[in-house]
Motif scaffolding. Structure first.
Motif, PDB file in Angstrom:
ATOM      1  N   LYS A  38      20.126  21.009  86.794  1.00 24.56           N
ATOM      2  CA  LYS A  38      21.275  20.023  86.868  1.00 24.56           C
ATOM      3  C   LYS A  38      20.890  18.966  87.689  1.00 24.56           C
ATOM      4  N   GLY A  39      21.279  17.771  87.289  1.00 25.92           N
ATOM      5  CA  GLY A  39      20.963  16.399  88.023  1.00 25.92           C
ATOM      6  C   GLY A  39      19.284  16.015  87.872  1.00 25.92           C
ATOM      7  N   GLY A  40      18.834  16.744  86.818  1.00 22.92           N
ATOM      8  CA  GLY A  40      17.370  16.314  86.773  1.00 22.92           C
ATOM      9  C   GLY A  40      17.067  15.915  85.102  1.00 22.92           C
ATOM     10  N   TYR A  41      15.849  15.866  84.689  1.00 29.44           N
ATOM     11  CA  TYR A  41      15.374  15.525  83.553  1.00 29.44           C
ATOM     12  C   TYR A  41      14.547  16.764  82.896  1.00 29.44           C
ATOM     13  N   ALA A  42      14.584  16.930  81.651  1.00 27.89           N
ATOM     14  CA  ALA A  42      13.911  18.099  80.910  1.00 27.89           C
ATOM     15  C   ALA A  42      13.650  17.811  79.582  1.00 27.89           C
ATOM     16  N   VAL A  43      12.681  18.244  79.081  1.00 31.84           N
ATOM     17  CA  VAL A  43      12.135  18.267  77.598  1.00 31.84           C
ATOM     18  C   VAL A  43      12.685  19.394  76.994  1.00 31.84           C
ATOM     19  N   ILE A  44      13.735  19.190  75.991  1.00 30.46           N
ATOM     20  CA  ILE A  44      14.293  20.093  75.137  1.00 30.46           C
ATOM     21  C   ILE A  44      13.557  20.104  73.687  1.00 30.46           C
ATOM     22  N   ASN A  45      13.703  21.289  73.021  1.00 28.29           N
ATOM     23  CA  ASN A  45      13.406  21.472  71.687  1.00 28.29           C
ATOM     24  C   ASN A  45      14.510  22.131  70.752  1.00 28.29           C
ATOM     25  N   PHE A  46      14.840  21.299  69.674  1.00 25.82           N
ATOM     26  CA  PHE A  46      15.675  22.037  68.902  1.00 25.82           C
ATOM     27  C   PHE A  46      14.959  22.678  67.705  1.00 25.82           C
ATOM     28  N   LYS A  47      15.147  23.809  67.386  1.00 29.88           N
ATOM     29  CA  LYS A  47      14.396  24.669  66.501  1.00 29.88           C
ATOM     30  C   LYS A  47      15.487  24.878  65.189  1.00 29.88           C
ATOM     31  N   VAL A  48      14.784  24.512  64.327  1.00 28.58           N
ATOM     32  CA  VAL A  48      15.553  24.072  62.872  1.00 28.58           C
ATOM     33  C   VAL A  48      14.970  25.071  61.816  1.00 28.58           C
ATOM     34  N   PRO A  49      15.574  26.214  61.676  1.00 30.34           N
ATOM     35  CA  PRO A  49      14.880  27.324  60.568  1.00 30.34           C
ATOM     36  C   PRO A  49      15.279  26.836  59.361  1.00 30.34           C
ATOM     37  N   ASN A  50      14.812  27.266  58.330  1.00 29.59           N
ATOM     38  CA  ASN A  50      15.217  27.302  56.804  1.00 29.59           C
ATOM     39  C   ASN A  50      15.596  28.332  56.531  1.00 29.59           C
ATOM     40  N   GLU A  51      17.037  28.624  56.210  1.00 31.24           N
ATOM     41  CA  GLU A  51      17.660  29.591  55.623  1.00 31.24           C
ATOM     42  C   GLU A  51      17.559  29.965  54.145  1.00 31.24           C
ATOM     43  N   ARG A  52      17.222  29.137  53.365  1.00 28.16           N
ATOM     44  CA  ARG A  52      17.507  29.192  51.794  1.00 28.16           C
ATOM     45  C   ARG A  52      15.865  29.429  51.500  1.00 28.16           C
ATOM     46  N   ASP A  53      16.116  30.181  50.074  1.00 27.89           N
ATOM     47  CA  ASP A  53      14.913  30.583  49.521  1.00 27.89           C
ATOM     48  C   ASP A  53      14.521  29.740  48.416  1.00 27.89           C
ATOM     49  N   ASP A  54      15.514  28.663  47.991  1.00 32.49           N
ATOM     50  CA  ASP A  54      15.352  27.806  46.733  1.00 32.49           C
ATOM     51  C   ASP A  54      15.450  26.324  47.191  1.00 32.49           C
ATOM     52  N   ALA A  55      15.303  25.905  48.544  1.00 32.57           N
ATOM     53  CA  ALA A  55      15.754  24.496  49.029  1.00 32.57           C
ATOM     54  C   ALA A  55      14.903  24.290  50.023  1.00 32.57           C
ATOM     55  N   ALA A  56      14.740  23.028  50.480  1.00 34.37           N
ATOM     56  CA  ALA A  56      13.904  22.670  51.699  1.00 34.37           C
ATOM     57  C   ALA A  56      14.681  21.826  52.478  1.00 34.37           C
ATOM     58  N   THR A  57      14.584  21.874  53.959  1.00 34.34           N
ATOM     59  CA  THR A  57      15.468  20.999  54.735  1.00 34.34           C
ATOM     60  C   THR A  57      14.769  19.581  55.024  1.00 34.34           C
ATOM     61  N   THR A  58      15.759  18.428  54.731  1.00 35.25           N
ATOM     62  CA  THR A  58      15.272  17.129  54.682  1.00 35.25           C
ATOM     63  C   THR A  58      15.724  16.354  55.695  1.00 35.25           C
ATOM     64  N   LYS A  59      16.896  16.625  56.297  1.00 38.91           N
ATOM     65  CA  LYS A  59      17.433  15.959  57.256  1.00 38.91           C
ATOM     66  C   LYS A  59      18.149  16.950  58.430  1.00 38.91           C
ATOM     67  N   VAL A  60      18.174  16.597  59.739  1.00 42.07           N
ATOM     68  CA  VAL A  60      18.577  17.282  60.704  1.00 42.07           C
ATOM     69  C   VAL A  60      19.290  16.087  61.643  1.00 42.07           C
ATOM     70  N   GLU A  61      20.663  16.360  61.919  1.00 45.28           N
ATOM     71  CA  GLU A  61      21.646  15.488  62.698  1.00 45.28           C
ATOM     72  C   GLU A  61      21.783  16.164  64.074  1.00 45.28           C
ATOM     73  N   VAL A  62      21.609  15.711  65.355  1.00 41.84           N
ATOM     74  CA  VAL A  62      22.431  16.445  66.652  1.00 41.84           C
ATOM     75  C   VAL A  62      23.114  15.375  67.094  1.00 41.84           C
ATOM     76  N   ASN A  63      24.377  15.849  67.329  1.00 46.95           N
ATOM     77  CA  ASN A  63      25.286  15.193  67.998  1.00 46.95           C
ATOM     78  C   ASN A  63      25.410  15.398  69.601  1.00 46.95           C
ATOM     79  N   PHE A  64      25.409  14.571  70.423  1.00 51.70           N
ATOM     80  CA  PHE A  64      25.348  14.839  71.856  1.00 51.70           C
ATOM     81  C   PHE A  64      26.863  14.775  72.386  1.00 51.70           C
TER      82      PHE A  64
END
Length: 246
Positions: A38-64
């Protein structure tokens, strides 16, 4: 034969449960590298897995979050992905290092530019963020995942206390105690160690003084005994000389 059929049916049912459980747990998440204090700075990682067997992820949006806006957000380059940081004007300015901040990051978008998240793979999207709020225990980020077949998955459902995990939960960043509190705890521990060390030194000094005092007393006693023995020897010699003369 019946036993074999029952065993086979049980195995299929168990496998189905495991597959479904694995699918349900593979959602977009966020984790800090180290701690997010709290009150500091950090490096954070958004981990995005692909849940589909027949499609690839091409876009990720993260709302703050808008209830705890973050003025400083710097993305780390990800090969094969274009990054766009969107800012919005704040209804209430932030005080940051003595300056008034009127805008904060509202969204970060990663769009495939030669890269993609293939089936059975995942990708991490790192960000440096701050200043983290001091009056919150967590931050909720709502994410939108788009596949190349135009399918969109919205990871926007917030976890409610006592309820089961939602089908599409929003990523949640847990915040730890402020750095000052941690330093205070460390300082208290250091003071305790110093006090213990001082007490130990005092005990050593006392023991040394006690030992020295004991040695002095022993030396005095031995000295007195030596004097007494010497006087007795002289007296004995005088008496012996008189007897011989007589």
């Amino acid at each position: 034969m019946n036993v074999s059929r029952i065993a086979l049916a049980g195995g299929v049912a168990a496998s189905t449960v495991l597959i479904l459980a694995g699918t349900a747990s593979a959602h977009v998440s966020v984790q800090p590298e180290g701690e997010a204090a709290k009150g500091g700075y950090a490096v954070i990682n958004f981990k995005v897995p692909n849940e589909r067997d027949d499609a690839a992820t091409t876009k990720v949006e993260v709302n703050f979050p808008t209830d705890h806006p973050l003025a400083s957000v710097m993305p780390q380059p990800v090969p094969g992905w274009d990054i766009k940081v969107t800012t919005s004007k704040l209804a209430k300015p932030l005080d940051m290092h003595g300056k008034k901040i009127n805008e904060a990051v509202s969204k970060v978008t990663w769009t495939a530019d030669g890269g993609k998240i293939e089936p059975g793979r995942f990708q991490q999207f790192p960000l440096s963020v701050g200043q983290l709020p001091e009056d919150a225990d967590q931050l909720v980020f709502k994410a939108i995942q788009t596949y190349d077949n135009k399918e969109v998955v919205r990871w926007i459902e917030e976890q409610k206390d006592g309820a089961e995990e939602p089908e599409s939960p929003a990523p949640v960043l847990k915040l730890t105690a402020a750095a000052d509190e941690a330093h205070g705890a460390a300082a208290t521990g250091s003071d305790d160690k110093n006090a213990a060390a001082d007490q130990s030194e005092e005990e050593k000094t006392t023991a040394s003084e006690s030992s020295s005092s004991s040695s002095d007393n022993t030396a005095r006693v031995l000295g007195i005994v030596g004097i007494v023995i010497g006087i007795a020897g002289v007296a004995f010699g005088v008496l012996a000389g008189r007897r011989r003369t007589a």
